[in-house]
Design an enzyme around this catalytic site. Structure first.
Site, PDB file in Angstrom:
ATOM      1  N   SER A 237       0.062  -9.063  46.249  1.00  0.00           N
ATOM      2  CA  SER A 237       1.103  -9.949  46.768  1.00  0.00           C
ATOM      3  C   SER A 237       0.479 -11.285  47.132  1.00  0.00           C
ATOM      4  CB  SER A 237       1.766  -9.326  47.996  1.00  0.00           C
ATOM      5  OG  SER A 237       0.827  -9.215  49.064  1.00  0.00           O
ATOM      6  N   LYS A 238       1.320 -12.187  47.622  1.00  0.00           N
ATOM      7  CA  LYS A 238       0.855 -13.538  47.938  1.00  0.00           C
ATOM      8  C   LYS A 238      -0.292 -13.552  48.949  1.00  0.00           C
ATOM      9  CE  LYS A 238       5.016 -16.231  46.959  1.00  0.00           C
ATOM     10  NZ  LYS A 238       6.075 -17.097  47.537  1.00  0.00           N
TER      11      LYS A 238
END
Length: 469
Positions: A237-238
């Site tokens: 994820s980010k």
């Protein structure tokens, strides 16, 4: 059989590296077998789908070089066809209308969760008349007994009991068809022979196979690839860094480096690390993909990117670097040939952003000298070497690297100094810092006027330093 694969992203955000890997695997499989790669935009989630996201997907595919032979096809353009198939399922008894209230469904779901059951809907409307003129959904009549079995090209034999699968909704109250129905219709109509997608769709395969069977259509081959994880074991994820394909472009990665890295996340060929696209199209096979999840390692990607920067054609790199120079407000046509700059810097950068940053001095003057470099090299003792170099450069007509190298040597000999005692203060004066390509190439690319102007700035710096002392 002609192989036909597809990549079918939902345009609700950027093109994720996980999606890009799925697209790459599908693209390579089609290429290896002389097949066709199809791009389909699954935009039935009208509220979340945006034109901006569609453009981001198309831009990412183009940047990576994943060319598709057919498409892009948009599901929102095919609602008439989906409803035709839903009506066919209703007529054959493989689907039925349902008008259960939200409250009833919420209660069912809560009960199922308490009991640890998988089957959420209880078939309440299966044999009940529901007025088609009143609000309702359409559900697929899933078999209540038996097992759905298929050979997954990554995981091997997969078996799911039909008891675990409820009667899923295939058309919502507003008339919009749902994912599992549209995917089946599209894969059949587009002649998709091999569906390569993420592990999170493995359960959907069982639902979709039952719909294929109900329609009497040929079932494609399935391959579900494991997800990509961050270095902490959580889904990528980010918070692990960039996950958007186009962010990697912005960060100065080469598309071929990212492709090479992505294909190695779950696939291998012996101990080989570096693959050209041509090699991949000859070697890649979906059956060689690992079942286990892969871990994304940014340092490994940086290593690969640096390899590609070092080994790539300078003209190709210059084409890509131009964009990053523009991001710094530099027009690379107003200065030295960018290809020559690339040749000088190829061994010195891990990303194109780094290369742009360390090459900016070739195109524009800097406002100040690096503090540590100036403290060490722009001392009063450097005044005479810099003044002699300035005079020699001003009268120099031959601005080739060879002639400039000889000039630095001549000044060093005349002052009875080692070459470094002249070249390093000169480098800091012209570059603004202590590191650059060879002094001869640096002088040649910076140009005569800028070299003289910057040496004057360095001499003024030394004068000010003496005054302050």
């Amino acid at each position: 059989m002609t192989i036909r694969t597809r990549f079918a992203p939902s345009p609700t955000g950027y093109l994720h590296v996980g999606g890009a890997r799925t697209a790459l695997f599908s693209w390579l499989y089609a290429r290896r077998h002389g097949g066709t790669f199809v791009l389909r935009i699954e935009d039935t989630d009208i509220e979340r789908s945006t034109e901006e996201a569609v453009n981001a997907i198309l831009e990412g595919m183009t940047w990576l070089g994943l060319e598709y032979e057919e498409g892009p096809f948009y599901q929102t353009h095919r609602f008439e066809r989906y409803n035709e198939v839903i009506d066919e399922l209703l007529e054959s008894g493989h689907a039925y209308r349902c008008n259960c209230t939200k409250e009833r469904l919420d209660e069912l779901r809560a009960t199922a969760e308490k009991q640890g059951g998988m089957r959420g809907y209880d078939g309440h409307c299966r044999d009940k008349f529901v007025d088609p003129a009143k609000p309702h959904v359409v559900r697929f009549r899933n078999p209540e007994t038996g097992v759905v079995m298929f050979d997954d090209q990554v995981h091997g034999k997969v078996a799911v009991n039909n008891e675990e699968l409820d009667d899923l909704i295939i058309r919502r109250t507003d008339g919009a068809p749902t994912y599992n129905l549209t995917v089946v219709v599209d894969d059949y109509d587009m002649g998709i022979t091999h569906v390569i997608r993420g592990d999170d769709h493995k359960r959907n395969a069982s639902r979709q196979i039952n719909i294929f069977k109900a329609l009497g259509w040929k079932i494609p081959h399935y391959a579900h690839v494991a997800l990509i994880m961050g270095d902490d074991g959580a889904k990528l994820s980010k918070r692990h860094g960039a996950v958007s394909v186009m962010q990697y472009k912005e960060d100065g990665f080469l598309p071929e480096a990212l492709l090479n890295y992505l294909v190695r996340l779950g696939w291998s060929h012996g101990d080989q690390e570096i693959f050209s696209v041509d090699e991949l199209t000859q070697l890649f096979d979906i059956e060689d993909v690992n079942k286990a999840a892969s871990t994304f390692n940014t340092e490994k990607l940086l290593w690969l990117n640096q390899h590609y920067i070092k080994s790539s054609d300078p003209a190709h790199l210059a084409h890509l670097l131009s964009y990053h120079m523009g991001n710094l407000g530099i027009d690379p046509s107003q200065g030295p040939d960018l290809i020559e700059v690339v040749k000088a810097q190829q061994e010195r950068a891990r990303t194109l952003v780094e290369m742009a940053e360390i090459s900016a001095f070739f195109y524009r003057d800097f406002e100040s000298f690096d503090e540590d470099a100036a403290k060490k090299n722009l001392r009063p003792v450097a005044r005479e070497p810099l003044e002699k170099m300035r005079a020699a450069l001003e009268s120099q007509d031959d601005w080739s690297p060879e002639a400039l190298h000889q000039l630095v040597m001549d000044v060093s000999e005349s002052l009875e100094l080692k070459m470094g005692k002249v070249a390093q203060p000169l480098r800091v004066a012209v570059v603004g810092r202590a590191a650059s390509p060879g002094i001869d190439v640096t002088l040649q690319l910076v140009g005569k006027a800028a070299c003289l102007r910057r040496i004057d700035m360095a001499l003024d710096f030394i004068t000010q330093r003496e005054a302050n002392a």
